[in-house]
Design an enzyme around this catalytic site. Structure first.
Site, PDB file in Angstrom:
ATOM      1  N   LYS A  13      -9.105   1.821  -2.102  1.00 22.62           N
ATOM      2  CA  LYS A  13      -8.789   0.941  -3.232  1.00 22.62           C
ATOM      3  C   LYS A  13      -9.209  -0.505  -2.940  1.00 22.62           C
ATOM      4  CE  LYS A  13      -4.311   1.809  -3.133  1.00 22.62           C
ATOM      5  NZ  LYS A  13      -4.157   2.724  -1.984  1.00 22.62           N
ATOM      6  N   ARG A  86       3.394   1.183  -7.901  1.00 20.12           N
ATOM      7  CA  ARG A  86       3.635   2.257  -6.950  1.00 20.12           C
ATOM      8  C   ARG A  86       4.860   3.075  -7.317  1.00 20.12           C
ATOM      9  NH1 ARG A  86       0.806  -0.477  -2.346  1.00 20.12           N
ATOM     10  NH2 ARG A  86       0.740   0.904  -0.565  1.00 20.12           N
ATOM     11  N   ARG A 125      -9.185   1.721  11.493  1.00 14.55           N
ATOM     12  CA  ARG A 125      -9.769   0.544  10.839  1.00 14.55           C
ATOM     13  C   ARG A 125      -9.295  -0.774  11.446  1.00 14.55           C
ATOM     14  NH1 ARG A 125      -7.020   0.990   4.751  1.00 14.55           N
ATOM     15  NH2 ARG A 125      -4.932   0.370   5.394  1.00 14.55           N
ATOM     16  N   ARG A 159      -3.935  -3.870  11.261  1.00 10.43           N
ATOM     17  CA  ARG A 159      -2.643  -3.968  10.578  1.00 10.43           C
ATOM     18  C   ARG A 159      -1.574  -3.263  11.410  1.00 10.43           C
ATOM     19  NH1 ARG A 159      -3.532  -2.350   4.342  1.00 10.43           N
ATOM     20  NH2 ARG A 159      -1.436  -1.558   4.736  1.00 10.43           N
ATOM     21  N   ARG A 170       3.872   6.281   4.827  1.00 13.78           N
ATOM     22  CA  ARG A 170       3.238   5.685   3.643  1.00 13.78           C
ATOM     23  C   ARG A 170       2.691   6.778   2.715  1.00 13.78           C
ATOM     24  NH1 ARG A 170      -0.691   1.891   6.785  1.00 13.78           N
ATOM     25  NH2 ARG A 170      -1.591   1.404   4.763  1.00 13.78           N
TER      26      ARG A 170
HETATM   27  P1  AMP Z   1      -1.047  -1.702   1.103  1.00 14.60           P
HETATM   28  O1  AMP Z   1      -1.810  -2.850   1.663  1.00 14.60           O
HETATM   29  O2  AMP Z   1      -1.261  -1.533  -0.376  1.00 14.60           O
HETATM   30  O3  AMP Z   1      -1.267  -0.431   1.876  1.00 14.60           O
HETATM   31  O4  AMP Z   1       0.503  -2.059   1.266  1.00 14.60           O
HETATM   32  C1  AMP Z   1       1.089  -2.266   2.540  1.00 14.60           C
HETATM   33  C2  AMP Z   1       2.597  -2.183   2.419  1.00 14.60           C
HETATM   34  O5  AMP Z   1       3.091  -3.221   1.558  1.00 14.60           O
HETATM   35  C3  AMP Z   1       3.140  -0.901   1.810  1.00 14.60           C
HETATM   36  O6  AMP Z   1       3.256   0.144   2.777  1.00 14.60           O
HETATM   37  C4  AMP Z   1       4.504  -1.359   1.282  1.00 14.60           C
HETATM   38  O7  AMP Z   1       5.435  -1.530   2.331  1.00 14.60           O
HETATM   39  C5  AMP Z   1       4.160  -2.747   0.761  1.00 14.60           C
HETATM   40  N1  AMP Z   1       3.698  -2.717  -0.643  1.00 14.60           N
HETATM   41  C6  AMP Z   1       2.467  -3.056  -1.122  1.00 14.60           C
HETATM   42  N2  AMP Z   1       2.399  -2.926  -2.442  1.00 14.60           N
HETATM   43  C7  AMP Z   1       3.620  -2.480  -2.831  1.00 14.60           C
HETATM   44  C8  AMP Z   1       4.176  -2.114  -4.090  1.00 14.60           C
HETATM   45  N3  AMP Z   1       3.453  -2.178  -5.219  1.00 14.60           N
HETATM   46  N4  AMP Z   1       5.459  -1.689  -4.106  1.00 14.60           N
HETATM   47  C9  AMP Z   1       6.206  -1.625  -2.996  1.00 14.60           C
HETATM   48  N5  AMP Z   1       5.744  -1.929  -1.771  1.00 14.60           N
HETATM   49  C10 AMP Z   1       4.458  -2.351  -1.690  1.00 14.60           C
END
Ligand code: AMP
Length: 215
Positions: A13, A86, A125, A159, A170
């Site tokens: 994404k 989400r 990554r 990360r 996740r």
């Molecule tokens: P991502 O970079 O999208 O993989 O997000 C990393 C982490 O941020 C996720 O595992 C959640 O802990 C938090 N996070 C990101 N976007 C959301 C969202 N829309 N709702 C809830 N938690 C989020």
């Protein structure tokens, strides 16, 4: 045009959203990036989110919906929602945020992927700490070991939530809370599916075709 990119962690994404931002002037609204920024700066939101993110769980709907609301008006040429919504509550919040601005979603693009392959994709990554260029231990190493191809920096970062145990949480969160919002968008006729296991360029072409044929 306002679109959602939907798919589990590691589906691509962020990569596709960044590309659309560069090529089309749309704005990538990544709640993950916003939260990481808040954690790095130690803001009240960051302090609340830090442990939740490290565990691979979801931050509260109210926090992420507010983050999107604060930035939506900056996306005058259209938004690419990356990692948001989400949950069903977030999907409803987004409907309201858009309706308040006389906007509505044009597409929900689902990147369809094989979960097991994603664990490898994610745990390998890393990015340049200076310019953010993306690399991977198996698929895309810098041309000169330890030197960023783009800016020449020698600093890289990973990360903290890209380890296998957290990735599995996740994925489980995605299956339990995010995948169930697809029928909501299907009923509205908004869902388009793209093979997220294809190469980055092939995925990009498939997304371009969707966006271009709907204009
Ligand atoms: P991502 O970079 O999208 O993989 O997000 C990393 C982490 O941020 C996720 O595992 C959640 O802990 C938090 N996070 C990101 N976007 C959301 C969202 N829309 N709702 C809830 N938690 C989020």
């Amino acid at each position: 045009m306002d679109i959602i990119l939907l798919g589990p962690p590691g589906a691509g994404k962020g990569t596709q959203a960044a590309r659309l931002q560069t090529n089309r002037g749309m704005i990538q609204l990544s709640t993950g990036d916003m939260l990481r920024d808040a954690v790095a700066k130690g803001t009240p939101v960051g302090i609340k989110a830090k442990a939740v993110m490290a565990a691979g769980e979801l931050v509260s709907d109210a926090i992420v919906s507010a983050l999107i609301g604060e930035r939506l008006d900056s996306a005058t040429e259209g938004a690419i929602f990356d990692g948001f919504p989400r949950t069903a509550h977030q999907a409803e919040a987004l409907e309201l945020l858009l309706a308040d601005r006389d906007r509505k979603l044009d597409h929900v693009i689902e990147l369809v992927v094989d979960e097991e392959a994603l664990v490898d994709r994610i745990t390998g990554r890393f990015t340049c700490a200076c310019c953010g260029a993306s690399y991977h231990d198996h698929f895309h190493l810098p041309k000169i070991e330890g030197t960023c191809d783009v800016c020449g920096s020698h600093e890289f970062k990973r990360r903290p939530d890209d380890n296998e145990a957290t990735v599995r949480t996740r994925m489980a969160e995605y299956r339990a809370k995010t995948a169930p919002i697809l029928p909501f968008y299907e009923e509205k006729g908004l869902v388009r599916r793209v093979d997220g296991m294809a190469s980055v360029d092939e995925v990009a072409t498939a997304i371009d075709t969707i966006l271009d044929t709907s204009q």
